[in-house]
Design an enzyme around this catalytic site. Sequence first.
Site, short mmCIF file in Angstrom:
data_model
loop_
_atom_site.label_atom_id
_atom_site.label_comp_id
_atom_site.label_asym_id
_atom_site.label_seq_id
_atom_site.Cartn_x
_atom_site.Cartn_y
_atom_site.Cartn_z
N SER A 33 0.80 -1.23 0.00
CA SER A 33 0.00 0.00 0.00
C SER A 33 0.83 1.28 0.00
O SER A 33 0.29 2.36 -0.21
CB SER A 33 -0.93 0.01 1.20
OG SER A 33 -1.75 -1.12 1.16
N CYS A 59 -7.67 2.06 1.44
CA CYS A 59 -8.68 1.25 0.76
C CYS A 59 -8.11 0.66 -0.52
O CYS A 59 -7.63 1.38 -1.39
CB CYS A 59 -9.91 2.12 0.45
SG CYS A 59 -11.08 1.26 -0.59
N ASP A 68 -10.41 -6.60 -0.69
CA ASP A 68 -9.86 -5.51 0.11
C ASP A 68 -9.32 -6.13 1.39
O ASP A 68 -9.76 -7.20 1.81
CB ASP A 68 -10.96 -4.49 0.44
CG ASP A 68 -10.37 -3.19 0.93
OD1 ASP A 68 -10.26 -2.24 0.13
OD2 ASP A 68 -9.97 -3.13 2.13
N HIS A 124 -14.81 -0.47 2.90
CA HIS A 124 -14.71 0.86 3.50
C HIS A 124 -15.90 1.74 3.15
O HIS A 124 -15.92 2.91 3.45
CB HIS A 124 -13.43 1.55 3.01
CG HIS A 124 -12.19 0.87 3.48
ND1 HIS A 124 -11.59 -0.16 2.76
CD2 HIS A 124 -11.43 1.03 4.59
CE1 HIS A 124 -10.51 -0.57 3.41
NE2 HIS A 124 -10.40 0.13 4.53
#
Lengths: 378, 614
Positions: free
Chosen positions: B326, B384, B365, B371
């Site tokens: 991420s 997210c 996810d 989310h």
Amino acid sequence: MNIDPVLAQLRITPPQHVSPLQKFHIDVPLLAGLGGLCTLAFIILYSSGGQDINVLLRQSARLGLAMAIMIAIAQIHPRHFKFYSPVLYLLGALLLTAVLVMGKISMGAQRWLDLGIIRFQPSELTKLSTPMMIAWYLSGNTSPLRLKQLVLAGVLVLIPTALIAKQPDLGTAVLVASAGSAVVFLAGIPWRYILALAILGGSLLPVGWHFMHGYQRDRVLTFLNPEGDPLGRGYHIIQSKIAIGSGGIYGKGWLHGTQAHLEFLPERSTDFIFAVFAEEFGLVGCLGLLGLYLFVLGRCFYIVVQAQDNYSRLLAGALTVTFFVYVFVNIGMVIGILPVVGVPLPLISYGGTSMVTLLAGFGMLMSVQTHRKLLPNG
Amino acid sequence: MSRPFDLKGKFYENRLFLNRIAASVLFMLLATAGLVIRLIYLQVMGHEHYTTLSRDNQVKISPLAPSRGLILDRNGEVLADNTATYSLEIIPEQVPDLNATLAELKNLLNLSDEDISRFKAQKSQRKSFESVPLRLELTEEEIARFAVKMPYFPGVEIRTRFMRSYPYGHLTSHVVGYVARINEAELRSLDPAQYRGTYHIGKSGIEKAYESVLHGKTGYEEYETNVQGRAIQVLNTTDPVAGADLYLSLDIRLQKTAFDALGEYDGSVVALDPATGRVLVLVSKPGFDPNPFIHGIRKEDYDILQNAPERPLYDRALRGAYPPGSTIKPFVSLAGLKILDISPARRVLCPGYYRLPNADHKYRDWRKQGHGSVDLKSAITQSCDVFFYDLAHHIGIDQLHDFMQLFGFGERTGIDLVGEKSGLFPSKEWKKKKRKQVWYPGETVIAGIGQGYVQVTPVQLARATAVLASRGRNVEPRVVDTMKAPYEIQNPYPKSGDEFVADLRPEHWRTVIDAMVDVVHSQRGTAKGIAHGLSYTVAGKTGTAQVFTVRQDQEYKNLKITKAMRDHAWFIAFAPAEAPRIAIAVLAENGGHGGSVAAPIARAIMDQYLLENP
């Protein structure tokens, strides 16, 4: 030869001014030339010997002894040389045989005869006794020589030469042979015999090569191409050439020769001393040294020509030629145009034995010169 | 005898004799001329040649090794030192009875048979007046023991040699590197004149990268030798010039903080000054002790290092290629803003999974329940995945690839160290070329969250973070700050001028950086755990990189898989967010979640750096 009684009948008037040197049968120009060479010897020995004053002291002791012997011999009349020639020759041959036998016993090359007080090399005696003997043998004959005389003279030369070569001492053998041959040459060997001998020798070369030992062939090959064995036999001659070549025209200066001082050059005080000289004094110095030798030789030839009897002039001539052969063989070897044989540079190399013999020879020359009976003019 | 008064014969004989004398004189003169010609040949024509030979003969050159430049940190703390070591050496020709001496020394100093056989091997290769080492690295006790008996050992002496030492050992093993014996392959590529007196060469890290300036210039001693090679007198000395001292931008205390903060984890920490590219921290953990390498590490010890499962010899900071996870999201966001000109207010519904149009495959996810509706800022803050699956799909892999290249993804940073890996950011062309396969749209989707083919090195991610922190300015990481040499030297790693590599509108930068500040400072941020007590603002992004692909029907449960299969924890950050002075990338291998494991490590470093250098 029987001219002496005739001359003896003539009244000889002594020269009006006789210097003390002449009184002692000393030839002044020759002494001056020898003195010059010995002076050069001290200069270069000081350098090659590592500036060790003891080297000079030992050498001057030898020189003193040799000079004394020279002057003593100069007092002896040439006729005594002639009289004792066969005796000395036989003595020399016997001693050489004795040395060879003793050498066999001690299983090694031997040149020395230990007489207790002094050690003595019989081969040195033969350097003088051989030409004396040949001169004795040939002086009574009129020239040109006959074949029989030539053969016998050849045998007389070969006996000591072979004995010395067997020791083995090739350098001295060459000198003895050339001393004997010089007498034969001067006595008048016909040129056609010389030519025949040269052709014979030349044609025997390949045969000789065939019969040579491997190490002897190596030696010849090394002489022809020293660079082929740079660390072995060729080393001497390569280093010697480097020393001489790097000296250039004016040399590196006294005590500044690097090759010798850094121990690259072997036998730098003895057989290879000329390389040290050439390195430090250059081409100019070498020409000077050769000039001095030529001066001495010139004076010797003058004495030879002036000599009044056949024996004297044959002996004096042979000694003179031998002296030159000495110089030529040594320098030729050091500068790489002759194979390496152990011959010192006369009067310059460090060492006593050859010096005594050489100066004894010059003593004979002085004797020949100073015992002349002066003929009245006209 | 038969012709007593043959005057005619006498006359004839005289003439013949004189002829012979003349022939002799002629022969003599010719022979002398021969000698003179030969002398001229040697002394005039050959003079130059023989002079050269004569100099070669007598002048030997022995090298004087320069002292190697020191390596120091930004505060002058020495990281690579030259320390005196004492070795016992023997000059064989000065020893009356070598075997007896060796036997006595063996008792006195507990020499091993190996020492003695090595000594004998070396002795046989040297001249008898040359010193041969018997024992390297004497201890002080051994020196004392020998010193007392020294008078009884003629020809045996203690010599001082300067050897490299690394006082910080493990802490700097990868960045500083080490020196060791020059090997044959290196010898071939080196300037032999410069390395004649040198036995060691940099093998890794700065020691290798800056070898040319650390080494210095070898001096020479010309000395005259005799035929055995024994020195007689020194003719000429050219002093060696010491190598350059290198002052690093690294702060060893900060380095230690980072190393310690990693705690039980293996991993890497890279911190840069985004304004200059100066490297403040460059940690790869675990390290190793470089000191045994200097003398030649024992085979068994090396095998232990080589085969250890945590791979201590592996420089993770420069060579470790990991999926960035991420942490790539802020950069993908910038790509969306720049390329698609998306509105920061654009919202995407996150139901916990993403599905490509007309496909069944679900891209999950990390948060199973999703989310909900997220905009760009909240997608970064909450990390997210679905938002970025979607964004990446819309940008397309080739455009994304080109944009990410601006931040250095898939390219070497050009740091002044050797052996850096380039990482990878895929493109269609790349896949076609390297894998001989067509690109699948699903691969673009997962590239959007830094998975799949995407791989970065820690130093690469730190640099990308620094570029982001400086809002698009090019950052070239440099470990060496200044070089101090007694002579002019050329920096082997010159920096190129300041330039913008990524040209974006200021509001784009602001949007993303604000979102990254929220990662730390907002209640929903994934790294909110480190916000407590912060006296400055931090912009950060967590990352959790999958090592192990979870099958469609399985669920990832941390506790059921082994440590080696656990996710890598990432955290990138810069601070203060409004005027960044430090940009950082932290990787904790198999650390699990970036926010809880990697972020505190970054906090510890930023605290120390920013609070101690206000």
